[in-house]
Design a protein around this motif. Structure first.
Motif, PDB file in Angstrom:
ATOM      1  N   HIS A  74       0.875  -1.173   0.000  1.00 31.97           N
ATOM      2  CA  HIS A  74       0.000   0.000   0.000  1.00 31.97           C
ATOM      3  C   HIS A  74       0.910   1.218   0.000  1.00 31.97           C
ATOM      4  O   HIS A  74       1.817   1.317   0.825  1.00 31.97           O
ATOM      5  CB  HIS A  74      -0.902  -0.018   1.233  1.00 31.97           C
ATOM      6  N   PHE A  75       0.659   2.134  -0.944  1.00 35.86           N
ATOM      7  CA  PHE A  75       1.590   3.255  -1.081  1.00 35.86           C
ATOM      8  C   PHE A  75       0.905   4.566  -1.401  1.00 35.86           C
ATOM      9  O   PHE A  75      -0.213   4.598  -1.914  1.00 35.86           O
ATOM     10  CB  PHE A  75       2.635   2.951  -2.161  1.00 35.86           C
ATOM     11  N   ASN A  76       1.588   5.636  -1.056  1.00 35.92           N
ATOM     12  CA  ASN A  76       1.226   6.985  -1.464  1.00 35.92           C
ATOM     13  C   ASN A  76       2.396   7.507  -2.274  1.00 35.92           C
ATOM     14  O   ASN A  76       3.559   7.302  -1.907  1.00 35.92           O
ATOM     15  CB  ASN A  76       1.009   7.896  -0.249  1.00 35.92           C
ATOM     16  N   LEU A  77       2.086   8.184  -3.380  1.00 41.83           N
ATOM     17  CA  LEU A  77       3.097   8.678  -4.303  1.00 41.83           C
ATOM     18  C   LEU A  77       2.818  10.150  -4.572  1.00 41.83           C
ATOM     19  O   LEU A  77       1.691  10.514  -4.906  1.00 41.83           O
ATOM     20  CB  LEU A  77       3.018   7.878  -5.613  1.00 41.83           C
ATOM     21  N   VAL A  78       3.843  10.989  -4.387  1.00 37.81           N
ATOM     22  CA  VAL A  78       3.722  12.418  -4.639  1.00 37.81           C
ATOM     23  C   VAL A  78       4.828  12.824  -5.607  1.00 37.81           C
ATOM     24  O   VAL A  78       6.007  12.568  -5.342  1.00 37.81           O
ATOM     25  CB  VAL A  78       3.861  13.228  -3.320  1.00 37.81           C
ATOM     26  N   LYS A  79       4.453  13.422  -6.733  1.00 30.02           N
ATOM     27  CA  LYS A  79       5.460  13.934  -7.668  1.00 30.02           C
ATOM     28  C   LYS A  79       6.182  15.111  -7.011  1.00 30.02           C
ATOM     29  O   LYS A  79       5.566  15.936  -6.353  1.00 30.02           O
ATOM     30  CB  LYS A  79       4.806  14.381  -8.971  1.00 30.02           C
ATOM     31  N   VAL A  80       7.502  15.152  -7.204  1.00 27.60           N
ATOM     32  CA  VAL A  80       8.331  16.174  -6.559  1.00 27.60           C
ATOM     33  C   VAL A  80       8.948  17.048  -7.638  1.00 27.60           C
ATOM     34  O   VAL A  80       9.652  16.551  -8.521  1.00 27.60           O
ATOM     35  CB  VAL A  80       9.423  15.509  -5.691  1.00 27.60           C
ATOM     36  N   MET A  81       8.687  18.347  -7.536  1.00 31.60           N
ATOM     37  CA  MET A  81       9.216  19.290  -8.520  1.00 31.60           C
ATOM     38  C   MET A  81      10.622  19.772  -8.154  1.00 31.60           C
ATOM     39  O   MET A  81      11.399  20.139  -9.022  1.00 31.60           O
ATOM     40  CB  MET A  81       8.276  20.497  -8.655  1.00 31.60           C
ATOM     41  N   ASP A  82      10.935  19.786  -6.855  1.00 34.51           N
ATOM     42  CA  ASP A  82      12.246  20.252  -6.403  1.00 34.51           C
ATOM     43  C   ASP A  82      12.840  19.213  -5.448  1.00 34.51           C
ATOM     44  O   ASP A  82      12.774  19.351  -4.227  1.00 34.51           O
ATOM     45  CB  ASP A  82      12.104  21.612  -5.704  1.00 34.51           C
ATOM     46  N   PRO A  83      13.405  18.114  -6.023  1.00 35.88           N
ATOM     47  CA  PRO A  83      13.908  17.040  -5.166  1.00 35.88           C
ATOM     48  C   PRO A  83      15.048  17.465  -4.237  1.00 35.88           C
ATOM     49  O   PRO A  83      15.165  16.949  -3.133  1.00 35.88           O
ATOM     50  CB  PRO A  83      14.369  15.967  -6.150  1.00 35.88           C
ATOM     51  N   THR A  84      15.863  18.435  -4.656  1.00 35.07           N
ATOM     52  CA  THR A  84      16.971  18.884  -3.807  1.00 35.07           C
ATOM     53  C   THR A  84      16.445  19.514  -2.523  1.00 35.07           C
ATOM     54  O   THR A  84      16.903  19.190  -1.422  1.00 35.07           O
ATOM     55  CB  THR A  84      17.879  19.869  -4.579  1.00 35.07           C
ATOM     56  N   ALA A  85      15.481  20.399  -2.649  1.00 39.45           N
ATOM     57  CA  ALA A  85      14.895  21.053  -1.471  1.00 39.45           C
ATOM     58  C   ALA A  85      14.143  20.038  -0.614  1.00 39.45           C
ATOM     59  O   ALA A  85      14.201  20.090   0.619  1.00 39.45           O
ATOM     60  CB  ALA A  85      13.969  22.190  -1.897  1.00 39.45           C
ATOM     61  N   MET A  86      13.446  19.112  -1.252  1.00 38.62           N
ATOM     62  CA  MET A  86      12.707  18.086  -0.512  1.00 38.62           C
ATOM     63  C   MET A  86      13.677  17.227   0.293  1.00 38.62           C
ATOM     64  O   MET A  86      13.434  16.927   1.463  1.00 38.62           O
ATOM     65  CB  MET A  86      11.891  17.229  -1.477  1.00 38.62           C
ATOM     66  N   THR A  89      15.042  19.129   3.316  1.00 31.45           N
ATOM     67  CA  THR A  89      14.030  19.261   4.366  1.00 31.45           C
ATOM     68  C   THR A  89      13.818  17.945   5.105  1.00 31.45           C
ATOM     69  O   THR A  89      13.810  17.912   6.340  1.00 31.45           O
ATOM     70  CB  THR A  89      12.698  19.748   3.758  1.00 31.45           C
ATOM     71  N   LEU A  90      13.657  16.853   4.357  1.00 30.56           N
ATOM     72  CA  LEU A  90      13.429  15.552   4.995  1.00 30.56           C
ATOM     73  C   LEU A  90      14.656  15.078   5.763  1.00 30.56           C
ATOM     74  O   LEU A  90      14.525  14.443   6.822  1.00 30.56           O
ATOM     75  CB  LEU A  90      13.003  14.518   3.952  1.00 30.56           C
ATOM     76  N   THR A  91      15.842  15.376   5.271  1.00 33.39           N
ATOM     77  CA  THR A  91      17.066  15.006   5.971  1.00 33.39           C
ATOM     78  C   THR A  91      17.142  15.728   7.318  1.00 33.39           C
ATOM     79  O   THR A  91      17.442  15.110   8.344  1.00 33.39           O
ATOM     80  CB  THR A  91      18.307  15.326   5.110  1.00 33.39           C
ATOM     81  N   ARG A  92      16.828  17.008   7.326  1.00 30.84           N
ATOM     82  CA  ARG A  92      16.867  17.784   8.573  1.00 30.84           C
ATOM     83  C   ARG A  92      15.803  17.312   9.550  1.00 30.84           C
ATOM     84  O   ARG A  92      16.021  17.287  10.758  1.00 30.84           O
ATOM     85  CB  ARG A  92      16.694  19.269   8.269  1.00 30.84           C
ATOM     86  N   CYS A  93      14.668  16.926   9.036  1.00 25.52           N
ATOM     87  CA  CYS A  93      13.534  16.529   9.879  1.00 25.52           C
ATOM     88  C   CYS A  93      13.641  15.086  10.371  1.00 25.52           C
ATOM     89  O   CYS A  93      13.415  14.813  11.552  1.00 25.52           O
ATOM     90  CB  CYS A  93      12.247  16.719   9.078  1.00 25.52           C
ATOM     91  N   LEU A  94      13.985  14.157   9.477  1.00 22.29           N
ATOM     92  CA  LEU A  94      13.911  12.728   9.797  1.00 22.29           C
ATOM     93  C   LEU A  94      15.264  12.025   9.863  1.00 22.29           C
ATOM     94  O   LEU A  94      15.389  10.982  10.506  1.00 22.29           O
ATOM     95  CB  LEU A  94      13.041  12.008   8.753  1.00 22.29           C
ATOM     96  N   GLY A  95      16.239  12.529   9.138  1.00 19.33           N
ATOM     97  CA  GLY A  95      17.534  11.861   9.045  1.00 19.33           C
ATOM     98  C   GLY A  95      17.505  10.775   7.982  1.00 19.33           C
ATOM     99  O   GLY A  95      16.465  10.166   7.726  1.00 19.33           O
ATOM    100  N   ILE A  96      18.642  10.550   7.355  1.00 22.70           N
ATOM    101  CA  ILE A  96      18.754   9.552   6.285  1.00 22.70           C
ATOM    102  C   ILE A  96      19.048   8.185   6.881  1.00 22.70           C
ATOM    103  O   ILE A  96      19.920   8.039   7.731  1.00 22.70           O
ATOM    104  CB  ILE A  96      19.861   9.951   5.286  1.00 22.70           C
ATOM    105  N   LYS A  97      18.316   7.194   6.412  1.00 24.25           N
ATOM    106  CA  LYS A  97      18.528   5.799   6.822  1.00 24.25           C
ATOM    107  C   LYS A  97      19.570   5.139   5.922  1.00 24.25           C
ATOM    108  O   LYS A  97      20.500   4.506   6.392  1.00 24.25           O
ATOM    109  CB  LYS A  97      17.198   5.052   6.748  1.00 24.25           C
ATOM    110  N   VAL A  98      19.377   5.259   4.596  1.00 19.45           N
ATOM    111  CA  VAL A  98      20.301   4.667   3.630  1.00 19.45           C
ATOM    112  C   VAL A  98      20.006   5.262   2.250  1.00 19.45           C
ATOM    113  O   VAL A  98      18.899   5.743   2.004  1.00 19.45           O
ATOM    114  CB  VAL A  98      20.176   3.112   3.606  1.00 19.45           C
ATOM    115  N   ILE A  99      21.011   5.214   1.375  1.00 22.52           N
ATOM    116  CA  ILE A  99      20.858   5.703  -0.003  1.00 22.52           C
ATOM    117  C   ILE A  99      21.160   4.549  -0.955  1.00 22.52           C
ATOM    118  O   ILE A  99      22.170   3.865  -0.815  1.00 22.52           O
ATOM    119  CB  ILE A  99      21.790   6.892  -0.290  1.00 22.52           C
ATOM    120  N   ILE A 100      20.255   4.334  -1.913  1.00 23.64           N
ATOM    121  CA  ILE A 100      20.396   3.290  -2.928  1.00 23.64           C
ATOM    122  C   ILE A 100      20.598   3.971  -4.278  1.00 23.64           C
ATOM    123  O   ILE A 100      19.815   4.844  -4.655  1.00 23.64           O
ATOM    124  CB  ILE A 100      19.122   2.406  -3.008  1.00 23.64           C
TER     125      ILE A 100
END
Length: 177
Positions: A74-86, A89-100
């Motif tokens: 089950h998933f939610n998908l949101v198109k991202v216009m500015d992936p760098t800013a996203m 923001t998510l890194t500052r808020c949640l922290g990175i788990k891993v990069i693939i």
């Protein structure tokens, strides 16, 4: 936005050319090859990833059981216009788990999406995703589609992968990005 449903499999793939040939001979639409970076973020449940590529740029949240063979996601998908800013923001808020990092060939037959993936540090894989995003099909119909292609590709039970690429990479500390 309501979550969508995929029934999907992931399997090790020793011969991507065999699957590629089947797809092309059976009318698959080739959408292109995407060089993707999936950044997984720390979350209390499910998985949250930001996909950055030359074809797909999406924020994807999903929940699924870790099972070998066809499984519901089950998933939610949101198109991202500015992936760098996203990402910032998510890194500052949640922290990175891993990069693939991966090279992904994308194909479609009707509502079924196929990926031929080459994952840095992990190898070659095939994914089959029968989803209700494009056609209103029942979970059972989606599972039947997935099993059909599993059989057509000759994927053996021993080839099935039950976890995400992120879990596979995290399981091997020498491969972490």
């Amino acid at each position: 936005m309501a979550p969508y449903l995929n029934v999907e499999i992931k399997a090790a793939c020793n011969d991507p050319s065999k699957i590629r040939k089947y797809l092309m001979e059976n009318g698959a639409e080739f959408r292109g090859t995407d060089e993707q970076t999936d950044t997984y973020f720390n979350t209390p449940k499910g998985r949250l990833k930001l996909r950055e590529g030359n074809i797909e740029n999406n924020l994807i949240y999903y929940e699924r059981d870790d099972l070998a063979g066809p499984k519901s996601s089950h998933f939610n998908l949101v198109k991202v216009m500015d992936p760098t800013a996203m990402k910032e923001t998510l890194t500052r808020c949640l922290g990175i788990k891993v990069i693939i990092k991966k090279k992904r060939e994308i194909y479609y037959i009707r509502n079924v999406k196929f990926h031929l993936d080459e994952i840095e540090g992990l190898g070659s894989f095939v994914e089959i995703e029968a989803g209700n995003l494009l056609l209103p099909l029942s979970p059972q119909e989606l599972k039947e589609q997935c099993v059909y292609y599993l059989t057509q590709f000759g994927i053996r039970p021993a080839d099935m992968i039950k976890t995400s690429y992120s879990d596979m990479l995290l399981a091997n500390p020498l491969l972490k990005t």
